[in-house]
Scaffold this motif. Structure first.
Motif, PDB file in Angstrom:
ATOM      1  N   ARG A   2       0.835  -1.200   0.000  1.00 11.28           N
ATOM      2  CA  ARG A   2       0.000   0.000   0.000  1.00 11.28           C
ATOM      3  C   ARG A   2       0.873   1.254   0.000  1.00 11.28           C
ATOM      4  O   ARG A   2       0.635   2.193  -0.749  1.00 11.28           O
ATOM      5  CB  ARG A   2      -0.933  -0.015   1.209  1.00 11.28           C
ATOM      6  CG  ARG A   2      -1.928   1.128   1.221  1.00 11.28           C
ATOM      7  CD  ARG A   2      -2.948   0.969   2.319  1.00 11.28           C
ATOM      8  NE  ARG A   2      -3.837  -0.145   1.989  1.00 11.28           N
ATOM      9  CZ  ARG A   2      -4.260  -1.048   2.859  1.00 11.28           C
ATOM     10  NH1 ARG A   2      -3.921  -0.978   4.128  1.00 11.28           N
ATOM     11  NH2 ARG A   2      -5.062  -2.018   2.479  1.00 11.28           N
ATOM     12  N   ARG A   3       1.911   1.250   0.830  1.00  6.31           N
ATOM     13  CA  ARG A   3       2.812   2.402   0.912  1.00  6.31           C
ATOM     14  C   ARG A   3       3.518   2.650  -0.423  1.00  6.31           C
ATOM     15  O   ARG A   3       3.710   3.800  -0.838  1.00  6.31           O
ATOM     16  CB  ARG A   3       3.849   2.166   2.013  1.00  6.31           C
ATOM     17  CG  ARG A   3       4.766   3.357   2.240  1.00  6.31           C
ATOM     18  CD  ARG A   3       5.769   3.113   3.360  1.00  6.31           C
ATOM     19  NE  ARG A   3       6.713   2.076   2.976  1.00  6.31           N
ATOM     20  CZ  ARG A   3       7.051   1.039   3.720  1.00  6.31           C
ATOM     21  NH1 ARG A   3       6.517   0.884   4.927  1.00  6.31           N
ATOM     22  NH2 ARG A   3       7.913   0.138   3.308  1.00  6.31           N
ATOM     23  N   GLU A   4       3.895   1.580  -1.113  1.00  4.21           N
ATOM     24  CA  GLU A   4       4.591   1.689  -2.401  1.00  4.21           C
ATOM     25  C   GLU A   4       3.629   1.838  -3.587  1.00  4.21           C
ATOM     26  O   GLU A   4       4.075   1.939  -4.723  1.00  4.21           O
ATOM     27  CB  GLU A   4       5.484   0.463  -2.614  1.00  4.21           C
ATOM     28  CG  GLU A   4       6.582   0.310  -1.581  1.00  4.21           C
ATOM     29  CD  GLU A   4       7.582   1.453  -1.614  1.00  4.21           C
ATOM     30  OE1 GLU A   4       7.870   1.967  -2.708  1.00  4.21           O
ATOM     31  OE2 GLU A   4       8.079   1.818  -0.527  1.00  4.21           O
ATOM     32  N   ARG A   5       2.325   1.796  -3.289  1.00  2.00           N
ATOM     33  CA  ARG A   5       1.273   1.909  -4.314  1.00  2.00           C
ATOM     34  C   ARG A   5       1.405   0.811  -5.370  1.00  2.00           C
ATOM     35  O   ARG A   5       1.350   1.046  -6.571  1.00  2.00           O
ATOM     36  CB  ARG A   5       1.280   3.290  -4.953  1.00  2.00           C
ATOM     37  CG  ARG A   5       1.037   4.383  -3.920  1.00  2.00           C
ATOM     38  CD  ARG A   5       0.796   5.696  -4.541  1.00  2.00           C
ATOM     39  NE  ARG A   5      -0.431   5.557  -5.327  1.00  2.00           N
ATOM     40  CZ  ARG A   5      -0.854   6.453  -6.183  1.00  2.00           C
ATOM     41  NH1 ARG A   5      -0.194   7.545  -6.382  1.00  2.00           N
ATOM     42  NH2 ARG A   5      -1.952   6.260  -6.866  1.00  2.00           N
ATOM     43  N   ARG A   6       1.591  -0.406  -4.874  1.00  2.00           N
ATOM     44  CA  ARG A   6       1.672  -1.584  -5.740  1.00  2.00           C
ATOM     45  C   ARG A   6       0.650  -2.605  -5.281  1.00  2.00           C
ATOM     46  O   ARG A   6       0.209  -2.600  -4.136  1.00  2.00           O
ATOM     47  CB  ARG A   6       3.046  -2.251  -5.615  1.00  2.00           C
ATOM     48  CG  ARG A   6       4.199  -1.460  -6.140  1.00  2.00           C
ATOM     49  CD  ARG A   6       5.456  -2.324  -6.093  1.00  2.00           C
ATOM     50  NE  ARG A   6       6.578  -1.582  -6.586  1.00  2.00           N
ATOM     51  CZ  ARG A   6       7.663  -1.298  -5.876  1.00  2.00           C
ATOM     52  NH1 ARG A   6       7.777  -1.730  -4.639  1.00  2.00           N
ATOM     53  NH2 ARG A   6       8.643  -0.616  -6.407  1.00  2.00           N
ATOM     54  N   SER A   7       0.341  -3.527  -6.174  1.00  2.00           N
ATOM     55  CA  SER A   7      -0.455  -4.680  -5.752  1.00  2.00           C
ATOM     56  C   SER A   7       0.418  -5.537  -4.855  1.00  2.00           C
ATOM     57  O   SER A   7       1.657  -5.434  -4.859  1.00  2.00           O
ATOM     58  CB  SER A   7      -0.905  -5.489  -6.973  1.00  2.00           C
ATOM     59  OG  SER A   7       0.210  -6.114  -7.584  1.00  2.00           O
ATOM     60  N   LEU A   8      -0.204  -6.387  -4.082  1.00  2.00           N
ATOM     61  CA  LEU A   8       0.542  -7.291  -3.216  1.00  2.00           C
ATOM     62  C   LEU A   8       1.462  -8.181  -4.054  1.00  2.00           C
ATOM     63  O   LEU A   8       2.628  -8.382  -3.719  1.00  2.00           O
ATOM     64  CB  LEU A   8      -0.425  -8.133  -2.374  1.00  2.00           C
ATOM     65  CG  LEU A   8       0.201  -9.119  -1.404  1.00  2.00           C
ATOM     66  CD1 LEU A   8       1.137  -8.425  -0.424  1.00  2.00           C
ATOM     67  CD2 LEU A   8      -0.889  -9.877  -0.664  1.00  2.00           C
TER      68      LEU A   8
ATOM     69  N   LYS B  56       2.304  -3.044 -13.034  1.00  2.00           N
ATOM     70  CA  LYS B  56       2.121  -1.609 -12.883  1.00  2.00           C
ATOM     71  C   LYS B  56       1.834  -1.280 -11.420  1.00  2.00           C
ATOM     72  O   LYS B  56       1.134  -2.015 -10.749  1.00  2.00           O
ATOM     73  CB  LYS B  56       0.926  -1.137 -13.721  1.00  2.00           C
ATOM     74  CG  LYS B  56       1.106  -1.338 -15.195  1.00  2.00           C
ATOM     75  CD  LYS B  56      -0.156  -0.886 -15.892  1.00  2.00           C
ATOM     76  CE  LYS B  56      -0.101  -1.237 -17.359  1.00  2.00           C
ATOM     77  NZ  LYS B  56      -1.360  -0.957 -18.022  1.00  2.00           N
ATOM     78  N   PRO B  57       2.396  -0.143 -10.938  1.00  2.00           N
ATOM     79  CA  PRO B  57       2.024   0.276  -9.595  1.00  2.00           C
ATOM     80  C   PRO B  57       0.515   0.536  -9.549  1.00  2.00           C
ATOM     81  O   PRO B  57      -0.029   1.135 -10.461  1.00  2.00           O
ATOM     82  CB  PRO B  57       2.795   1.563  -9.385  1.00  2.00           C
ATOM     83  CG  PRO B  57       3.905   1.520 -10.374  1.00  2.00           C
ATOM     84  CD  PRO B  57       3.377   0.719 -11.537  1.00  2.00           C
ATOM     85  N   ASP B  58      -0.137   0.026  -8.552  1.00  2.00           N
ATOM     86  CA  ASP B  58      -1.565   0.295  -8.387  1.00  2.00           C
ATOM     87  C   ASP B  58      -1.935   0.110  -6.931  1.00  2.00           C
ATOM     88  O   ASP B  58      -1.107  -0.229  -6.107  1.00  2.00           O
ATOM     89  CB  ASP B  58      -2.414  -0.582  -9.312  1.00  2.00           C
ATOM     90  CG  ASP B  58      -2.320  -2.062  -8.964  1.00  2.00           C
ATOM     91  OD1 ASP B  58      -2.373  -2.858  -9.899  1.00  2.00           O
ATOM     92  OD2 ASP B  58      -2.203  -2.422  -7.786  1.00  2.00           O
TER      93      ASP B  58
END
Length: 64
Positions: free
Chosen positions: A24-30, A58-60
């Motif tokens: 979440r902090r890195e704005r990525r999926s797990l 992709k970051p998400d």
């Protein structure tokens, strides 16, 4: 496109929670966060250059 392999991975609940927070902090999926951490660990272990490789996903903000 690069071939992919699906795996099932069991992790302790507290580790899962830490991974979710980090993703979440890195704005990525797990999934993308776990891949990034694995790739970083393998580079560090092999002594390869620390030049970042492109992200596989992709970051998400979706947390699978």
């Amino acid at each position: 496109m690069e071939s992919e392999t699906r795996i099932t991975l069991r992790v302790p609940g507290d580790l899962h929670a830490r991974l979710v927070v980090r993703a979440r902090r890195e704005r990525r999926s797990l999934n993308s966060e776990i891949l990034c951490l694995l790739e970083d660990a393998l580079v560090a272990d092999s002594g390869e250059s620390a030049i970042p490789a492109p992200l596989r996903g992709k970051p998400d903000s979706s947390l699978a």
